[in-house]
Write an enzyme that holds these catalytic residues in place. Structure first.
Site, PDB file in Angstrom:
ATOM      1  N   GLY A  90      -4.707  -1.979  -6.449  1.00  0.00           N
ATOM      2  CA  GLY A  90      -3.950  -0.850  -6.989  1.00  0.00           C
ATOM      3  C   GLY A  90      -4.390   0.367  -6.221  1.00  0.00           C
ATOM      4  O   GLY A  90      -4.344   0.386  -4.996  1.00  0.00           O
TER       5      GLY A  90
ATOM      6  N   SER B 143      -7.726   2.714  -5.964  1.00  0.00           N
ATOM      7  CA  SER B 143      -9.111   2.763  -6.436  1.00  0.00           C
ATOM      8  C   SER B 143      -9.471   4.104  -7.065  1.00  0.00           C
ATOM      9  O   SER B 143     -10.234   4.153  -8.034  1.00  0.00           O
ATOM     10  CB  SER B 143     -10.068   2.436  -5.291  1.00  0.00           C
ATOM     11  OG  SER B 143      -9.875   3.313  -4.207  1.00  0.00           O
TER      12      SER B 143
ATOM     13  N   CYS C 204      -8.993  -5.834  -2.999  1.00  0.00           N
ATOM     14  CA  CYS C 204      -8.492  -4.596  -2.398  1.00  0.00           C
ATOM     15  C   CYS C 204      -9.097  -3.370  -3.099  1.00  0.00           C
ATOM     16  O   CYS C 204     -10.273  -3.093  -2.914  1.00  0.00           O
ATOM     17  CB  CYS C 204      -6.968  -4.623  -2.400  1.00  0.00           C
ATOM     18  SG  CYS C 204      -6.262  -3.507  -1.199  1.00  0.00           S
TER      19      CYS C 204
ATOM     20  N   ILE D 193      -2.559  -4.851   1.986  1.00  0.00           N
ATOM     21  CA  ILE D 193      -1.697  -3.726   1.604  1.00  0.00           C
ATOM     22  C   ILE D 193      -2.568  -2.465   1.521  1.00  0.00           C
ATOM     23  O   ILE D 193      -3.398  -2.345   0.622  1.00  0.00           O
ATOM     24  CB  ILE D 193      -1.009  -3.986   0.241  1.00  0.00           C
ATOM     25  CG1 ILE D 193      -0.241  -5.320   0.259  1.00  0.00           C
ATOM     26  CG2 ILE D 193      -0.089  -2.818  -0.121  1.00  0.00           C
ATOM     27  CD1 ILE D 193       0.174  -5.827  -1.111  1.00  0.00           C
ATOM     28  N   ARG D 194      -2.404  -1.560   2.468  1.00  0.00           N
ATOM     29  CA  ARG D 194      -3.266  -0.361   2.547  1.00  0.00           C
ATOM     30  C   ARG D 194      -4.718  -0.760   2.257  1.00  0.00           C
ATOM     31  O   ARG D 194      -5.384  -0.209   1.393  1.00  0.00           O
ATOM     32  CB  ARG D 194      -2.782   0.736   1.587  1.00  0.00           C
ATOM     33  CG  ARG D 194      -1.401   1.262   1.932  1.00  0.00           C
ATOM     34  CD  ARG D 194      -0.950   2.376   1.003  1.00  0.00           C
ATOM     35  NE  ARG D 194      -0.937   1.967  -0.389  1.00  0.00           N
ATOM     36  CZ  ARG D 194      -0.014   1.169  -0.928  1.00  0.00           C
ATOM     37  NH1 ARG D 194       0.980   0.714  -0.192  1.00  0.00           N
ATOM     38  NH2 ARG D 194      -0.081   0.845  -2.190  1.00  0.00           N
TER      39      ARG D 194
ATOM     40  N   HIS E 265      -5.030  -9.802  -0.944  1.00  0.00           N
ATOM     41  CA  HIS E 265      -4.507 -10.110  -2.283  1.00  0.00           C
ATOM     42  C   HIS E 265      -4.112 -11.572  -2.438  1.00  0.00           C
ATOM     43  O   HIS E 265      -2.919 -11.897  -2.396  1.00  0.00           O
ATOM     44  CB  HIS E 265      -3.234  -9.280  -2.516  1.00  0.00           C
ATOM     45  CG  HIS E 265      -3.456  -7.819  -2.671  1.00  0.00           C
ATOM     46  ND1 HIS E 265      -3.757  -7.236  -3.867  1.00  0.00           N
ATOM     47  CD2 HIS E 265      -3.409  -6.821  -1.769  1.00  0.00           C
ATOM     48  CE1 HIS E 265      -3.887  -5.933  -3.710  1.00  0.00           C
ATOM     49  NE2 HIS E 265      -3.685  -5.653  -2.447  1.00  0.00           N
TER      50      HIS E 265
ATOM     51  N   GLU F 117      -3.791 -13.143  -5.029  1.00  0.00           N
ATOM     52  CA  GLU F 117      -2.997 -13.297  -6.259  1.00  0.00           C
ATOM     53  C   GLU F 117      -1.497 -13.120  -6.014  1.00  0.00           C
ATOM     54  O   GLU F 117      -0.713 -13.462  -6.892  1.00  0.00           O
ATOM     55  CB  GLU F 117      -3.493 -12.305  -7.331  1.00  0.00           C
ATOM     56  CG  GLU F 117      -3.160 -10.843  -7.131  1.00  0.00           C
ATOM     57  CD  GLU F 117      -4.029 -10.119  -6.100  1.00  0.00           C
ATOM     58  OE1 GLU F 117      -4.854 -10.781  -5.442  1.00  0.00           O
ATOM     59  OE2 GLU F 117      -3.863  -8.897  -5.933  1.00  0.00           O
TER      60      GLU F 117
HETATM   61  N1  GLN Z   1      -5.551   1.873  -0.689  1.00  0.00           N
HETATM   62  C1  GLN Z   1      -5.857   1.504  -2.040  1.00  0.00           C
HETATM   63  C2  GLN Z   1      -7.092   2.228  -2.541  1.00  0.00           C
HETATM   64  O1  GLN Z   1      -7.678   2.988  -1.854  1.00  0.00           O
HETATM   65  C3  GLN Z   1      -6.054   0.022  -2.196  1.00  0.00           C
HETATM   66  C4  GLN Z   1      -4.737  -0.687  -1.994  1.00  0.00           C
HETATM   67  C5  GLN Z   1      -4.611  -1.968  -2.734  1.00  0.00           C
HETATM   68  O2  GLN Z   1      -5.350  -2.249  -3.692  1.00  0.00           O
HETATM   69  N2  GLN Z   1      -3.634  -2.728  -2.355  1.00  0.00           N
HETATM   70  O3  GLN Z   1      -7.483   2.006  -3.652  1.00  0.00           O
END
Ligand code: GLN
Length: 199
Positions: free
Chosen positions: A51, A53, A83, A141-142, A178, A180
């Site tokens: 998500g 952080s 993540c 993802i990021r 991820h 999941e």
């Molecule tokens: N870039 C998000 C963060 O800094 C992490 C991205 C993710 O959990 N997919 O929390």
């Protein structure tokens, strides 16, 4: 050893809670969505989802969850962070927002958004020796990267260029990607093994 189904919490302040709950249910765990300190007492292990952080950090403090989660880590509760969850389990982070805190527990330095804004999402196949064949199809993802690990932290997976994307230390497991979201259950299974070992 108890034979009841493991009770696994998913920290449900923000992020991809449902995807984790589905994998854990598929693997035979009883899943509790955890938002309040008292709910930690009823679980054998905790998943911290992906998500954002900084948002999970702020909400955990607003809900009075930061200290109880830190206490649970100190007491040896198994946890798995994906993540943003990996970021929250790291002792040190770089590129956090002003004042961003983590729960800590993994003796690593993690860089947030390590792939920049150009390549913010990608997929690749990862060789993960501890899981064997087949390779893990990993979605980033990021995503963060593990920049440095202390002695005692095991690297479970790296990109081809050697950058570390999955680590384990004691009962704590973290992945930059991820599992999941791709139907990959083996990291959650590994996490459940450490839950069984502690029980
Ligand atoms: N870039 C998000 C963060 O800094 C992490 C991205 C993710 O959990 N997919 O929390």
């Amino acid at each position: 050893m108890s034979t009841r189904r493991p009770h696994i919490g998913v920290l449900s302040l923000q992020g991809d809670v449902r995807e984790h709950a589905r994998v854990l249910t598929d693997l035979g765990a009883d899943v509790e969505l955890v938002r309040r300190p008292a709910e930690l007492a009823a679980i054998d292990g905790l998943v911290i989802p992906g998500g954002e952080s900084s948002v999970i950090d702020k909400l955990s403090r607003a809900f009075g969850m930061r200290e109880p989660v830190r206490d649970a880590i100190a007491a040896g509760m198994p946890m798995y962070g994906t993540c943003a969850g990996l970021i929250l389990l790291a002792d040190r982070i770089t590129d956090g927002i002003e004042g961003q805190q983590t729960f800590g527990g993994l003796d690593v330095t993690v860089q947030r958004n390590a792939f920049g804004s150009q390549v913010d999402s990608f997929e690749t196949d990862l060789d993960v020796p501890v899981l064997g064949d087949p390779a893990v199809h990993a979605v980033f993802i990021r995503a963060p990267l593990v920049l440095e690990s202390a002695e005692g932290v095991e690297t479970l997976a790296s990109l081809e260029d050697g950058r570390v994307v999955a680590v384990r230390q004691g009962a704590l497991l973290g992945t930059s990607f991820h599992p999941e979201v791709t139907g990959e259950h083996r990291f959650h299974e590994l996490f459940l093994e450490s839950v069984r070992a502690v029980r």
